[in-house]
Design a protein around this motif. Structure first.
Motif: not given
Length: 375
Positions: A60-85
């Motif tokens: 698994w590859n972890i990309i730390q936020g902030p995250i502004e562009d999701y286009s590089e991740f494609g349509e499958n095989n990734w998830q976004l996690l946000v703490q303390a929502v």
């Protein structure tokens, strides 16, 4: 309003901190309190902890936020996690209230994830209790038995482990929930685009408690009593077992004094791990403005994530708020417990509390600090 379909007494007796539990239809007709777009908006903010986890062929590859562009991740095989929502998105707070049968001091945060098909986290073990609630979409969860598991790749700094044999293998759909106590390995794979909610509860470690005690003694310049021995050894280079035990008894004596341990527990357990969304007014309120707002029907709301704790049998009249001590002179514990238990003070409750000058000034101070706000 979120109503949890759970026999709480049976759960606390049979499962809490003992064994995992699948709770199908934990929330009937579950309505997601936040959308994927709103979650992505939070992940753009510098002060909010977020990350994207991309599932790859060999890990698994972890990309730390902030995250502004999701286009590089494609349509499958990734998830976004946000703490303390729950700190930043008020509409999630009613969901948190459904879990207040577990005390506030244990509550850590609400983590929300958006995941595409194939997205997930590898096999890992957490050191906290967690309720995993499924929103939109579906995910397959596996849970293993407690035991000794090798860290993945021999890396002692990761919670990831090698694979395990499942004792639970279940697909969660909207409103379903899985409870996992500390120490049980688990992993998830997203089947259809999904929103998921992780409601986590932590308890302090021995290290954290002892560090808190030490900091308190240094800050208050207390704990200065020195060891005195009842007898001396015949060998100058030997520390006898009796003296070892007497030294530990000296420490134990200190730890049994409420003037030391109560302050430490209150401060540690009311401190939040994540940044709060402080709601300071544009200009400080005056006492007259507070009373005028209450006369017009205002309520007083606590900001998301703020911990306000009272101690049973406290030797002092005080509250612990976000790691700080607030002392009172004339208020009784019934009033302080009411404040600690209320995420929202209704107009009637707030007006009644403000009959006390001391409590009126306390509420005013909390409003001006941005820990509470008028609504």
């Amino acid at each position: 309003m979120y109503k949890l379909n759970l026999n709480i007494s049976e759960f606390l007796t049979s499962h809490w901190q003992k064994k995992p539990l699948v709770i199908k239809n934990a929330f009937t007709n579950f309505d997601d309190p936040i959308s994927a777009d709103e979650l992505a908006g939070l992940a753009c903010e510098e002060e909010i902890s977020s990350r994207v986890i991309v599932t790859q062929d060999k890990g698994w590859n972890i990309i730390q936020g902030p995250i502004e562009d999701y286009s590089e991740f494609g349509e499958n095989n990734w998830q976004l996690l946000v703490q303390a929502v729950n700190h930043w998105y008020q509409d999630t707070i009613p969901l948190i209230e459904a879990f207040r049968f577990i005390p506030d001091w244990r509550f850590d945060d609400l983590m929300v994830s958006f995941a595409t098909p194939g997205g997930g986290v590898g096999p890992h073990i957490d050191n906290y209790d967690v309720f995993l609630l499924q929103g939109e979409g579906s995910r397959r969860w596996k849970v293993g038995a407690k035991g000794e598991y090798a860290p993945r790749g021999g890396d002692m700094n990761t919670a990831l482990i090698d694979d395990f044999d499942p004792i639970i293998d279940v697909v969660l759909e909207s409103g379903d929930m899985l409870y996992i106590p500390p120490g049980y390995p688990h992993c998830a794979k997203t089947l259809t685009t999904a929103l998921s909610y992780s409601i986590g509860f932590r308890a302090p470690s021995q290290q954290e408690l002892l560090t808190g005690i030490a900091d308190h003694l240094l800050d208050t310049n207390t704990g200065l009593k020195r060891f005195t021995s009842s007898s001396e050894p015949t060998s100058a280079a030997t520390l006898p077992v009796k003296q070892q035990q007497e030294m530990l008894s000296l420490l134990s004596e200190l730890l049994h004094q409420p003037e030391h341990y109560q302050a430490v527990l209150g401060q540690i357990l009311s401190q939040n791990r994540f940044e709060l969304d402080i709601s300071e007014p544009e200009a400080p309120y005056s006492l007259d403005e507070l009373k005028s707002a209450l006369a017009e029907g205002a309520e007083i709301h606590r900001i998301g994530g703020l911990k306000v704790i009272s101690l049973e049998n406290d030797i002092n009249s005080r509250l612990f708020i976000n790691g700080e001590i607030v002392n009172f002179k004339s208020c009784d514990m019934t009033q302080l417990s009411q404040i600690a238990n209320s995420l929202t003070m209704t107009n009637r409750e707030a007006a009644a509390l403000c009959q006390s000058d001391e409590l009126a000034h306390f509420i005013l101070e909390q409003l001006n600090r941005g820990y509470y706000y008028l609504a």
